[in-house]
Scaffold this active site. Structure first.
Site, short mmCIF file in Angstrom:
data_model
loop_
_atom_site.label_atom_id
_atom_site.label_comp_id
_atom_site.label_asym_id
_atom_site.label_seq_id
_atom_site.Cartn_x
_atom_site.Cartn_y
_atom_site.Cartn_z
N TYR A 166 25.28 44.25 42.49
CA TYR A 166 24.09 43.45 42.17
C TYR A 166 23.80 42.44 43.29
CZ TYR A 166 21.34 40.26 39.13
OH TYR A 166 20.38 39.46 38.56
N LYS A 170 20.48 42.28 45.55
CA LYS A 170 19.63 41.07 45.48
C LYS A 170 19.45 40.45 46.86
CE LYS A 170 18.40 40.70 41.18
NZ LYS A 170 17.02 41.13 40.85
P1 NAI Z 1 15.66 41.48 31.10
O1 NAI Z 1 16.69 42.53 30.88
O2 NAI Z 1 15.10 40.79 29.92
O3 NAI Z 1 14.45 42.02 31.96
C1 NAI Z 1 14.55 43.09 32.87
C2 NAI Z 1 13.51 44.12 32.46
O4 NAI Z 1 13.49 45.16 33.44
C3 NAI Z 1 13.82 44.76 31.12
O5 NAI Z 1 12.72 44.60 30.25
C4 NAI Z 1 14.09 46.23 31.47
O6 NAI Z 1 13.67 47.13 30.46
C5 NAI Z 1 13.29 46.39 32.75
N1 NAI Z 1 13.80 47.49 33.58
C6 NAI Z 1 15.09 47.80 33.84
N2 NAI Z 1 15.16 48.89 34.63
C7 NAI Z 1 13.87 49.26 34.89
C8 NAI Z 1 13.31 50.29 35.67
N3 NAI Z 1 14.07 51.17 36.33
N4 NAI Z 1 11.96 50.38 35.73
C9 NAI Z 1 11.17 49.51 35.06
N5 NAI Z 1 11.67 48.51 34.30
C10 NAI Z 1 13.00 48.38 34.21
O7 NAI Z 1 16.36 40.39 32.08
P2 NAI Z 1 15.73 39.17 32.92
O8 NAI Z 1 16.80 38.15 32.98
O9 NAI Z 1 14.41 38.80 32.43
O10 NAI Z 1 15.65 39.81 34.38
C11 NAI Z 1 14.49 39.80 35.18
C12 NAI Z 1 14.92 39.78 36.64
O11 NAI Z 1 15.53 38.52 36.96
C13 NAI Z 1 15.96 40.84 37.00
O12 NAI Z 1 15.67 41.38 38.27
C14 NAI Z 1 17.25 40.06 37.06
O13 NAI Z 1 18.22 40.67 37.87
C15 NAI Z 1 16.74 38.74 37.62
N6 NAI Z 1 17.63 37.61 37.44
C16 NAI Z 1 17.77 37.04 36.20
C17 NAI Z 1 18.59 35.95 36.04
C18 NAI Z 1 18.70 35.24 34.76
O14 NAI Z 1 19.35 34.17 34.73
N7 NAI Z 1 18.13 35.76 33.67
C19 NAI Z 1 19.39 35.43 37.17
C20 NAI Z 1 19.11 36.04 38.43
C21 NAI Z 1 18.27 37.10 38.53
#
Ligand code: NAI
Length: 303
Positions: A166, A170
Site C-alpha cells: 500500500y 501510495k
Molecule cells: P472506503 O473503503 O470507504 O472507500 C474506497 C472505495 O473504493 C470503496 O467504496 C470501494 O468499493 C471502492 N473501490 C475499491 N476498489 C475499487 C476499484 N477497483 N474500482 C472502483 N472502486 C473501487 O475507504 P476510504 O477510507 O474512504 O478510502 C478512500 C481513499 O482514501 C483510498 O484510496 C484510501 O486508500 C485512502 N486513504 C484513506 C485513509 C483513511 O484514513 N480513511 C488514509 C489514507 C488514505
C-alpha cells in the site's frame, strides 16, 4: 471571497460509493457539478462487486436536486478507466475533474507479503489512477482545463508497519501527480495529492479514540477546493483530517560539494566525513521539477 462552484463542470470521483469518495460526490453535486459516481462495490480487501453502492449515492444526489450518473467499472484495468471517462463524456459531454480515490487494503508484514497481495494493491491504487487519469488527461488537454486530486497516504509518505504494498502504491501516486503537474501546466491542468486521515471502513479498527473526531466530511473541503477553478496551485501534497490541514513537501537540501569541484570522484570515507553537511536540512528548497534540482547542481558546479 467568492463561492466555490462547479456549474457546467464534470467531475469523476472513483470509489465514490462510500467513505471519503461519497462525501466528495455529494459536495461537488451540491455545488452544481455533474458527477460520475464510480464504485466497484466490493469489500475493503478488493473482493466482490455490486452496483448498489454507487447507485445509492447517485440516488442521494438526485433526491437532493443534483445531477449524477453511476459507473460500476473497476479502475484497475485500461478498459475500466476508459469506460469511466467515457461515462462522463457520453452523459455530460466533457471531463474537468478527476478525484482518484478508489482504494483497498491487503496489509501484511513485508516478510510475509505474497505476490498476489502486491499485485492487487498496485492494480487498484497505482495502475487504477493511471488508467482513469490518462484518458481524462487527453480530454482535458484538448479542453485547456483540468484538475486532478490523487489520494496518497501517510503510510507511504512517512512509512507504516505492515503496509509495504500500500505504501509503495501510495508513494507512486505522488510521483504520478508530480509528472502530471509538470506536463499539465501549460494546458491549465493542475494536479495535487492528499494524504487523508478519516474514519471509514478501511480504518475503523485502527484509529482508536481519535476516530470520533475524524469524520470523512472533515477531508472533503480540501479535496473540493483543490479540484476547483479557484485553485491555481499544483504539485502540492497535503495532510488532512479532523479539521487540520497541513502541507507536506519533498525538499532538497543544499548538500555538500566535493572540494575538487565539478566531476569529482570522492571516496566512501569522504561521504562519512561530510555526512552531517549532506544531511543538513537548513536552507532546503522545494523543487517544482527536475529542472530546479539541475539548477542547484549547476550552481554547485560553478562554485
Ligand atoms: P472506503 O473503503 O470507504 O472507500 C474506497 C472505495 O473504493 C470503496 O467504496 C470501494 O468499493 C471502492 N473501490 C475499491 N476498489 C475499487 C476499484 N477497483 N474500482 C472502483 N472502486 C473501487 O475507504 P476510504 O477510507 O474512504 O478510502 C478512500 C481513499 O482514501 C483510498 O484510496 C484510501 O486508500 C485512502 N486513504 C484513506 C485513509 C483513511 O484514513 N480513511 C488514509 C489514507 C488514505
Amino acid at each position: 471571497m467568492s463561492d466555490i462552484r462547479f456549474d457546467e463542470r464534470v467531475v469523476i470521483v472513483t470509489g465514490a460509493g462510500g467513505g471519503l469518495g461519497r462525501t466528495y460526490a455529494l459536495d461537488f453535486a451540491s455545488r452544481g457539478a455533474k458527477v460520475v459516481v464510480n464504485d466497484l462495490g466490493g469489500a475493503s480487501d478488493g473482493t466482490g462487486a455490486s452496483a448498489s453502492m454507487a447507485d445509492q449515492v447517485v440516488k442521494e444526489i438526485s433526491e437532493a436536486g443534483g445531477t449524477a450518473v453511476s459507473n460500476h467499472d473497476s479502475v484497475s484495468t485500461p478498459e475500466g478507466g476508459e469506460s469511466i471517462v467515457q461515462t462522463a463524456i457520453d452523459n455530460f459531454g466533457r471531463v474537468d475533474v478527476v478525484i482518484n480515490n478508489a482504494g483497498i487494503l491487503r496489509d501484511k508484514t513485508f516478510a510475509k507479503l505474497s505476490p498476489e497481495e502486491l499485485e492487487i494493491v498496485l492494480d487498484v491504487h497505482l495502475k487504477g489512477a493511471f488508467f482513469v487519469s490518462q484518458p481524462a488527461f487527453r480530454s482535458m488537454k484538448d479542453n485547456g482545463y483540468g484538475r486532478f486530486v490523487f489520494t496518497a497516504s501517510a503510510a507511504g509518505i512517512f512509512g507504516n508497519f505492515g503496509q509495504s504494498n500500500y505504501g509503495a502504491a501510495k508513494m507512486g501516486l505522488v510521483g504520478l501527480s508530480s509528472v502530471l503537474a509538470v506536463e499539465g501546466l501549460k494546458y491549465n491542468i493542475r494536479s495535487n495529492v492528499i494524504a487523508p486521515i478519516a474514519r471509514t471502513r478501511l480504518t475503523e479498527d485502527l484509529l482508536g479514540p481519535m476516530a470520533d473526531n475524524l469524520a470523512p466530511e472533515c477531508v472533503t473541503p480540501l479535496t473540493v477546493y483543490l479540484a476547483s477553478e479557484a485553485n491555481e496551485n499544483t504539485h502540492d501534497i497535503y495532510s488532512v483530517g479532523g479539521g487540520r490541514f497541513a502541507r507536506i513537501f519533498v525538499g532538497l537540501c543544499p548538500g555538500w560539494m566535493a572540494e575538487g569541484g565539478a566531476g569529482s570522484v570522492v571516496s566512501a570515507e569522504d561521504i562519512q566525513a561530510n555526512l552531517d553537511q549532506i544531511r543538513d536540512a537548513e536552507g532546503y528548497i522545494i523543487p517544482n521539477s527536475i529542472a530546479d534540482e539541475m539548477g542547484l547542481v549547476a550552481k554547485a558546479f560553478a562554485g
